[in-house]
Design an enzyme around this catalytic site. Structure first.
Site, PDB file in Angstrom:
ATOM      1  N   HIS A   1       0.722  -1.179   0.166  1.00 35.95           N
ATOM      2  CA  HIS A   1       0.095   0.067  -0.006  1.00 35.95           C
ATOM      3  C   HIS A   1       0.979   1.122  -0.024  1.00 35.95           C
ATOM      4  O   HIS A   1       0.728   2.401  -0.748  1.00 35.95           O
ATOM      5  CB  HIS A   1      -0.999   0.350   1.108  1.00 35.95           C
ATOM      6  CG  HIS A   1      -2.062  -0.994   1.034  1.00 35.95           C
ATOM      7  ND1 HIS A   1      -3.465  -0.183   1.108  1.00 35.95           N
ATOM      8  CD2 HIS A   1      -2.303  -1.862   0.672  1.00 35.95           C
ATOM      9  CE1 HIS A   1      -4.321  -1.470   1.101  1.00 35.95           C
ATOM     10  NE2 HIS A   1      -3.631  -2.434   0.570  1.00 35.95           N
TER      11      HIS A   1
ATOM     12  N   SER B   1      -1.124 -15.605  -0.207  1.00 35.58           N
ATOM     13  CA  SER B   1      -1.029 -16.747   0.248  1.00 35.58           C
ATOM     14  C   SER B   1      -1.192 -16.878   1.685  1.00 35.58           C
ATOM     15  O   SER B   1      -1.320 -18.089   2.480  1.00 35.58           O
ATOM     16  CB  SER B   1       0.316 -17.429  -0.383  1.00 35.58           C
ATOM     17  OG  SER B   1       0.642 -18.605   0.281  1.00 35.58           O
TER      18      SER B   1
END
Ligand code: HEM
Ligand SMILES: *[C@@H]1O[C@H](CO)[C@@H](O)[C@H](O)[C@H]1NC(C)=O
Length: 337
Positions: A75, A204
């Site tokens: 981000h 994941s």
């Protein structure tokens, strides 16, 4: 230049000189050239060891924090630059915090990054930027999660403002198209489908709140989802009206089989139509990304190699140079004037 001239006497010098030139030109225009391996080797020789020690301790106590550093680096780097602008709290000097954006929904564990920064400040006050602390924590966190260890360069400076208004524009959303995602990554320096597919492999590990899932579960389970997985997720998220509120604690793990391993199970799940977010599943369907999904599903070492490379590229998006930023003392606030 010196290295080039001496190359007549040493066969090792020329390739390393070429490497030197290659990597300085690959970096973004602007501050790209300021980054190098071991930037703090003289100003704070133990900096990287301290991060590594802190990560090991924190990971041992709160494993999820390694997951959080990866998302936080993503981000931070998507919005303008890897400049720790994400870490700023709302203040008069910095403006509205990026953490307050709807796109930052679910982000957590920022306090553990503060702990790493505090350890760095004890050793070398005012020396190691928050942006570098985050990049190094994400690097060591990925390795702690069984992922690759990327050769992350350092030398970033910290922003003097937060860019709240740019977060929703620049950080992709859970239901974006593959085209939109590829465009956003390319704008942040990660050009091409392979790197984007590799980076999404971070899914994941970690979790997704029901707010980001119910659109695929109600009124009917998404036709592109394995029905048995849909039924399982409806059990995790029993109502259609999950709220955009982290106190609404219902969530699903990104990867049920190996939730704390940064491995290629994510891609195997996508191929079995067990992608969690719409954007995840779309990678398996789009002709630009599907071949990479298949290859990463088949080969964990290839995934790790491409993940490390793409993480390095992302972490070098438009770094601020010495005159463009500062070394924040406290990652949450710009330095007092
Ligand atoms: C198209 C790009 C991406 C989109 C749309 C996206 C979106 C999301 C969403 C919606 C969540 C769940 C938030 C929640 O409900 O709590 C999430 C979690 C996560 N994302 Fe992404 N993401 C993207 C790429 C990435 C990348 C490139 C990384 C890191 C390299 C990353 C790392 C993570 C991690 C580690 C989590 C789990 C966080 C936790 O458990 O606290 N994501 N992402
Ligand atoms: C994506 O999801 C958000 C809610 O998270 C919604 O407001 C928006 O309309 C959706 N966009 C599309 C293109 O479906």
């Amino acid at each position: 230049m010196r290295g080039l001239r001496r190359s007549s006497t040493s066969s090792l010098v020329l390739p390393s000189a070429l490497l030197f030139f290659c990597c300085f030109t690959i970096g973004d225009a602007g501050g790209g050239g300021v980054l190098r391996l071991g930037y703090y080797s003289e100003s704070c020789p133990r900096a990287e060891d301290i991060v590594q020690e802190q990560v090991a301790q924190l990971y041992h106590k709160h494993g999820n924090t390694a997951v959080s550093w990866l998302r936080a680096l993503f981000h931070d780097c998507m919005v303008r630059s890897c400049d720790a602008s994400l870490l700023l709290e709302t203040s008069r000097a910095a403006g509205v915090s990026e953490k307050a954006s709807p796109r930052s929904f679910g982000m957590r564990n920022f306090k553990y990054l503060d702990a790493i920064k505090a350890a760095l400040e004890r050793e070398c006050p005012g020396t190691v930027s928050c942006a570098d602390a985050l990049a190094l924590a994400a690097r060591d966190g990925a390795a702690a999660l069984g992922g690759p260890r990327a050769a992350v360069r350092t030398g970033r400076k910290d922003s003097r403002a937060a860019y709240y208004a740019e977060v929703e524009r620049d950080v992709p959303n859970h239901n974006d198209t593959v085209s939109a995602v590829l465009d956003r990554f390319a704008a942040a320096g990660v050009v091409g489908a392979e790197g984007a597919v590799a980076l999404l492999g971070a899914h994941s590990v970690g979790r997704v709140h029901c707010f980001n899932l119910v659109g695929r579960l109600y009124p009917a389970v998404d036709a592109g989802m394995d029905p048995a997985y849909g039924a399982y997720l409806r059990g995790r998220c029993p109502t259609a009206d999950a709220r955009e509120d982290t106190r609404d604690v219902a969530y699903a793990r990104n990867d049920r089989a190996t939730p704390m391993l940064l491995d290629n199970m994510y891609y195997k799940n996508l191929m079995a139509r067990r992608g969690l977010l719409l954007v995840d599943q779309r990678l398996a369907d789009d002709p630009r990304t599907a071949p990479f999904v298949a290859r990463m599903a088949a080969d964990n070492a290839y995934f790790h190699d491409r993940f490390a490379a793409a993480l390095i590229t992302l972490s070098e998006n438009n770094p601020l140079g010495d005159d463009e930023g500062e070394v924040r003392r406290d990652c949450r606030f710009v330095n007092p004037a």
